[in-house]
Design a protein around this motif. Structure first.
Motif, PDB file in Angstrom:
ATOM      1  N   TYR A 128      -4.052   4.953  -2.894  1.00 37.16           N
ATOM      2  CA  TYR A 128      -4.369   3.455  -3.147  1.00 37.16           C
ATOM      3  C   TYR A 128      -3.863   2.641  -1.864  1.00 37.16           C
ATOM      4  CZ  TYR A 128      -4.155  -1.093  -5.671  1.00 37.16           C
ATOM      5  OH  TYR A 128      -4.131  -2.299  -5.754  1.00 37.16           O
ATOM      6  N   ARG A 129      -4.804   1.826  -1.367  1.00 29.81           N
ATOM      7  CA  ARG A 129      -4.226   0.951  -0.008  1.00 29.81           C
ATOM      8  C   ARG A 129      -4.597  -0.278  -0.267  1.00 29.81           C
ATOM      9  NH1 ARG A 129      -7.136   5.076   1.680  1.00 29.81           N
ATOM     10  NH2 ARG A 129      -8.538   4.106   2.611  1.00 29.81           N
ATOM     11  N   LYS A 130      -3.730  -1.326  -0.315  1.00 26.89           N
ATOM     12  CA  LYS A 130      -3.966  -2.717  -0.027  1.00 26.89           C
ATOM     13  C   LYS A 130      -3.380  -3.321   1.003  1.00 26.89           C
ATOM     14  CE  LYS A 130      -7.355  -2.537  -3.244  1.00 26.89           C
ATOM     15  NZ  LYS A 130      -8.690  -3.124  -3.217  1.00 26.89           N
ATOM     16  N   GLU A 131      -3.592  -4.789   1.256  1.00 30.24           N
ATOM     17  CA  GLU A 131      -2.893  -5.395   2.184  1.00 30.24           C
ATOM     18  C   GLU A 131      -1.269  -5.358   2.101  1.00 30.24           C
ATOM     19  OE1 GLU A 131      -2.447  -9.793   4.399  1.00 30.24           O
ATOM     20  OE2 GLU A 131      -3.675  -9.504   2.342  1.00 30.24           O
ATOM     21  N   LYS A 132      -0.758  -5.474   0.904  1.00 36.37           N
ATOM     22  CA  LYS A 132       0.616  -5.490   0.641  1.00 36.37           C
ATOM     23  C   LYS A 132       1.254  -4.364  -0.296  1.00 36.37           C
ATOM     24  CE  LYS A 132       1.977  -9.504   2.391  1.00 36.37           C
ATOM     25  NZ  LYS A 132       2.941  -9.243   3.305  1.00 36.37           N
ATOM     26  N   PHE A 133       0.226  -3.586  -0.772  1.00 33.88           N
ATOM     27  CA  PHE A 133       0.639  -2.551  -1.752  1.00 33.88           C
ATOM     28  C   PHE A 133       0.131  -1.233  -1.282  1.00 33.88           C
ATOM     29  CE2 PHE A 133       1.135  -6.290  -4.301  1.00 33.88           C
ATOM     30  CZ  PHE A 133       2.219  -6.161  -4.670  1.00 33.88           C
ATOM     31  N   ALA A 134       0.673  -0.071  -1.756  1.00 31.73           N
ATOM     32  CA  ALA A 134       0.012   1.334  -1.465  1.00 31.73           C
ATOM     33  C   ALA A 134       0.640   2.239  -2.283  1.00 31.73           C
ATOM     34  CB  ALA A 134       0.367   1.452   0.168  1.00 31.73           C
ATOM     35  N   ILE A 135       0.342   3.201  -2.747  1.00 33.35           N
ATOM     36  CA  ILE A 135       0.592   4.333  -3.631  1.00 33.35           C
ATOM     37  C   ILE A 135       0.181   5.546  -2.983  1.00 33.35           C
ATOM     38  CG2 ILE A 135       0.584   5.313  -5.836  1.00 33.35           C
ATOM     39  CD1 ILE A 135      -0.293   2.521  -6.878  1.00 33.35           C
ATOM     40  N   SER A 136       0.911   6.423  -3.273  1.00 33.92           N
ATOM     41  CA  SER A 136       0.920   7.837  -2.492  1.00 33.92           C
ATOM     42  C   SER A 136       1.507   8.843  -3.402  1.00 33.92           C
ATOM     43  CB  SER A 136       1.400   7.914  -1.007  1.00 33.92           C
ATOM     44  OG  SER A 136       2.705   7.810  -1.042  1.00 33.92           O
ATOM     45  N   ALA A 137       1.268   9.994  -3.157  1.00 31.15           N
ATOM     46  CA  ALA A 137       2.016  11.180  -3.948  1.00 31.15           C
ATOM     47  C   ALA A 137       2.255  12.382  -3.058  1.00 31.15           C
ATOM     48  CB  ALA A 137       0.918  11.599  -5.430  1.00 31.15           C
ATOM     49  N   HIS A 138       3.086  13.065  -3.345  1.00 36.23           N
ATOM     50  CA  HIS A 138       3.391  14.304  -2.709  1.00 36.23           C
ATOM     51  C   HIS A 138       4.023  15.490  -3.450  1.00 36.23           C
ATOM     52  CE1 HIS A 138       7.324  12.068  -2.397  1.00 36.23           C
ATOM     53  NE2 HIS A 138       7.539  13.304  -3.193  1.00 36.23           N
ATOM     54  N   VAL A 139       3.736  16.509  -2.968  1.00 35.04           N
ATOM     55  CA  VAL A 139       3.852  17.982  -3.655  1.00 35.04           C
ATOM     56  C   VAL A 139       4.581  18.660  -2.399  1.00 35.04           C
ATOM     57  CG1 VAL A 139       3.559  19.889  -4.815  1.00 35.04           C
ATOM     58  CG2 VAL A 139       2.097  17.954  -5.321  1.00 35.04           C
ATOM     59  N   LEU A 140       5.988  18.963  -2.963  1.00 40.25           N
ATOM     60  CA  LEU A 140       6.865  19.450  -1.616  1.00 40.25           C
ATOM     61  C   LEU A 140       7.238  20.970  -2.345  1.00 40.25           C
ATOM     62  CD1 LEU A 140       8.940  16.447  -1.063  1.00 40.25           C
ATOM     63  CD2 LEU A 140       6.591  17.145   0.304  1.00 40.25           C
ATOM     64  N   GLY A 141       7.658  21.827  -1.317  1.00 39.21           N
ATOM     65  CA  GLY A 141       8.268  23.008  -1.461  1.00 39.21           C
ATOM     66  C   GLY A 141       9.325  23.491  -0.539  1.00 39.21           C
ATOM     67  N   GLY A 142      10.326  24.094  -0.657  1.00 37.16           N
ATOM     68  CA  GLY A 142      11.464  24.717   0.422  1.00 37.16           C
ATOM     69  C   GLY A 142      12.565  25.560  -0.330  1.00 37.16           C
ATOM     70  N   MET A 143      13.826  25.143   0.049  1.00 37.95           N
ATOM     71  CA  MET A 143      14.911  25.660  -0.169  1.00 37.95           C
ATOM     72  C   MET A 143      16.007  24.791  -0.434  1.00 37.95           C
ATOM     73  SD  MET A 143      16.594  27.140   3.231  1.00 37.95           S
ATOM     74  CE  MET A 143      18.013  27.200   2.483  1.00 37.95           C
ATOM     75  N   GLY A 144      16.925  25.088  -1.295  1.00 36.71           N
ATOM     76  CA  GLY A 144      18.078  24.401  -1.593  1.00 36.71           C
ATOM     77  C   GLY A 144      19.480  24.931  -1.455  1.00 36.71           C
ATOM     78  N   MET A 145      20.396  24.353  -1.146  1.00 36.92           N
ATOM     79  CA  MET A 145      21.784  24.939  -1.191  1.00 36.92           C
ATOM     80  C   MET A 145      22.694  24.045  -1.900  1.00 36.92           C
ATOM     81  SD  MET A 145      22.083  24.422   3.325  1.00 36.92           S
ATOM     82  CE  MET A 145      23.722  25.035   3.092  1.00 36.92           C
ATOM     83  N   GLY A 146      23.516  24.858  -2.665  1.00 33.23           N
ATOM     84  CA  GLY A 146      24.424  24.285  -3.603  1.00 33.23           C
ATOM     85  C   GLY A 146      25.776  24.766  -3.718  1.00 33.23           C
ATOM     86  N   ASN A 147      26.680  23.842  -3.764  1.00 30.14           N
ATOM     87  CA  ASN A 147      28.115  24.361  -3.786  1.00 30.14           C
ATOM     88  C   ASN A 147      28.762  23.833  -5.111  1.00 30.14           C
ATOM     89  OD1 ASN A 147      30.775  24.500  -3.149  1.00 30.14           O
ATOM     90  ND2 ASN A 147      31.250  23.076  -1.614  1.00 30.14           N
TER      91      ASN A 147
END
Length: 229
Positions: A137-156
């Motif tokens: 979705y792309r307008k002069e003042k507004f846009a909407i995008s979506a993503h799907v991500l994958g990778g790794m995590g570190m936890g302490n």
């Protein structure tokens, strides 16, 4: 009077036609201006964003979710105004509410039993992810995008536990290579073609301790765009 009436009858259609022509020109000019602004905004090649927010994280199988504050930064490369690739790094920090245990033995042979009182071990996680991003979705003042991500995590999970191993307190064990993923939607408000404010509801998946954690939160970020496709 007859001549005046005839002159008025001749001039009225001309004035109406001129007004209609001006309205048409104004509409065309407005459409052209909007199309030019949209092109100016969404043909940038690079988009970097940074900010912070919060995440509801599950620190252990039988523990209640804790509220974590976070920072988030990302860089996206757009091949077209619609499609790009994004790299994302985030850090999450929060205290876990636990019963204060009484422990005996020497690590790793430690036995703990809950007692009166409370401790708040500091839990930290970091995620490093990448994936596709679709700006649908792309307008002069507004846009909407979506993503799907994958990778790794570190936890302490041992921070602030006074030397007690995290599993003895019901938390996940430390892990520097856990599976991580995220799905999010970006709502952008454009101040300028190259500068915007972003609100991002997000879902973050992690797999610490061999279990699935389904975490939800949101981020607030500033976005800067540069370069040309």
């Amino acid at each position: 009077m007859t001549a005046a009436a005839a002159l008025a009858a001749a001039l009225v259609p001309t004035a109406v036609a001129q007004n209609a022509h001006r309205r048409h020109e104004n509409t065309v000019n407005r459409q052209y201006r909007l199309a030019r602004a949209i092109k100016e905004t969404y043909t940038h090649k690079w988009e970097v964003a940074g900010g912070g927010g919060f995440l509801r994280f599950e620190p252990g199988q039988y523990l209640r979710r804790d509220n974590q504050i976070d920072w988030a930064t990302s860089a996206a490369y757009y091949f077209t105004p619609e499609y790009g690739l994004v790299a994302d790094v985030r850090g999450h920090y929060g205290d876990v509410h636990l019963n204060n245990p009484t422990c005996t033995g020497v690590s790793p042979f430690v036995v703990c039993t809950p007692s009166i009182g409370a401790v708040k071990p500091l839990v930290t996680e970091y995620t490093f992810m990448a994936g596709p991003q679709w700006r649908f979705y792309r307008k002069e003042k507004f846009a909407i995008s979506a993503h799907v991500l994958g990778g790794m995590g570190m936890g302490n999970f041992d921070g602030g536990s006074k030397g007690v191993p995290a599993p003895e307190l019901g938390m996940w064990p430390d892990n520097n290579h856990a599976l991580a993923g995220s799905v999010g939607v970006n709502f952008d408000y454009n101040f300028y073609p190259n500068f915007a404010f972003r609100w991002e509801p997000t879902y973050v998946y992690t797999r610490f301790g061999g279990a699935n954690q389904n975490n939800k939160g949101m981020n607030f970020e500033l976005v800067y765009r540069f370069g040309r496709q």
